[in-house]
Design a protein around this motif. Structure first.
Motif: not given
Length: 402
Positions: A161-166, A170-173, A187-190, A201-207
């Motif tokens: 995941i990139e959010s915002p993207a390079s 662009e933003m993702l949910d 698995l998810t990597v951000m 904080k990605p880990l707090a949102f389940g990443v």
């Protein structure tokens, strides 16, 4: 802009703000008389008093590659900032992306990621992992959550995941994607460099894995290269730790010390640069030479609703789509600027500008823009001076067009 970046954080963290905790860790008592910052220990060999102590991990590292005082304190602070069970340091932001992919993927697996992915990360997927039987599938930048999830197959092992993207921002949910992927065993990597572990904080949102280029905002002074990898689940972390052990990747004590110094002031720099960036973005957005500002923090910009819902602040990095023009006009604008440096990277104290139209051609679905794409990083200079500088740049742009 919002007051101070303070997103939702895991319950294990205190009710003190990031701004306070990043400094309070240096001044806590009970450790005797000492310097505020840990010493820089330049050592490969670590001596012992007895033969039996040489492999006794309870006495600390047994060899310099295992991280010494500055690196260990930096890792502890990044764990606190990210809400992580563990965090590791690697020699670059790119390595922060490539190490988890190396650790978590195997022959026959597939990675799903955005078509707007950071160029070097894309190259690693194609060249290094592709040669080892790991394939990559892309979704359109800014695709709807359901469309991204529909692209998951039986071979999909990981969503990058990139959010915002390079470049095009662009933003993702992310919370929805993380929850759906977890339910599917994906698995998810951000890459969270834009938010720096502060505004989001990605880990707090389940990443599963949060990575960032410490090179940028954390270090803050454009004088070192480093990345960080953070996880909430020790089972995921074990594969990453073992991969780092096998590869032998660590950072120098001097660089760790510099990054630790930068981390103490991250919240103040991040907030101040965001304030200036908003002023500059608002000014540019009203200019007739500019067709669009790519900046999720700007009301009316693409992705603003997701940013407003999930993020507690914004980086001072955004895209500027000019109204028409070509490379010559873009270069004339850049040449006329005196305060914006011409150089890559961002997150330091200095303002920068780059011309990014050419990089978009490598995408499967390149965006249709109204003109040339410039990327601005707003530093700690007075924003009014930066605006005056950009006024000169726009004059050069108009002259080049005429």
């Amino acid at each position: 802009m919002k007051a101070e970046p303070q997103p939702s954080v895991p319950a294990r963290m205190t009710d003190r703000t990031d701004r306070t905790r990043l400094i309070a860790s240096a001044t806590r008592r009970g450790k005797g008389r000492r310097p505020v910052a840990p010493p820089i220990e330049r050592a490969s060999t670590l001596l012992n008093d007895t033969p039996g102590a040489m492999r006794d991990d309870s006495q600390g590292p047994v060899y310099g590659i295992e991280d010494l005082s500055a690196a260990r304190e930096l890792r502890d602070l990044l764990c606190d900032l990210e809400g992580a069970a563990d965090a590791w340091l690697v020699p670059s932001g790119l390595a922060a992306v490539t190490v988890p992919l190396t650790a978590l993927l195997r022959h026959g697996d597939e990675v799903l990621t955005t078509d707007a992915l950071y160029g070097p990360s894309r190259r690693f997927l194609r060249r290094h992992l592709g040669a080892r039987g790991i394939t990559t599938a892309f979704h359109a930048a800014g695709a709807a959550t359901d469309d991204i999830l529909a692209a998951i197959t039986d071979r999909t092992r990981l969503l990058l995941i990139e959010s915002p993207a390079s470049l095009t921002f662009e933003m993702l949910d992310v919370p929805a994607l993380a929850a759906a992927c977890r339910a599917r065993g994906v698995l998810t990597v951000m890459d969270n460099t834009w938010a720096s572990g502060l505004a989001f904080k990605p880990l707090a949102f389940g990443v599963d894995v949060s990575v960032q280029a410490v090179t940028k905002y954390v270090a803050g002074h454009s004088d070192l290269l480093m990345g960080s990898i953070a996880v909430a689940d020790p089972k995921v972390g074990r594969a990453i730790a073992e991969t780092l052990e096998d590869l032998g990747w660590r950072v120098s004590p001097d660089d760790a010390w510099l990054a630790l110094r930068g981390l103490r002031t991250l919240p103040l720099r991040y907030l101040e640069q965001a304030r200036s960036a908003r002023m500059v973005a608002d000014w540019l957005n009203a200019r007739p030479e500019v067709a669009e500002i790519l900046y999720p923090a700007l009301p009316g910009a693409a992705g603003h609703d997701l940013w407003a819902r999930d993020y507690a602040g914004a980086a001072s990095l955004f895209g500027v789509v000019m109204r028409g023009g070509g490379e010559a006009a873009a270069h004339a604008l850049m040449t006329a600027l005196k305060l914006f440096g011409l150089g890559y990277s961002w997150g330091g104290f200095e303002s920068l500008i780059t011309h990014e139209t050419g990089q978009l051609s490598g995408r499967r679905w390149p965006p249709v823009l109204a003109g040339q794409l410039l990327r601005l990083h707003v530093g700690l200079e007075d924003p009014h001076d930066l605006i005056a500088d950009l006024e000169s740049g726009l004059a050069a742009w108009r002259a080049a067009l005429s």
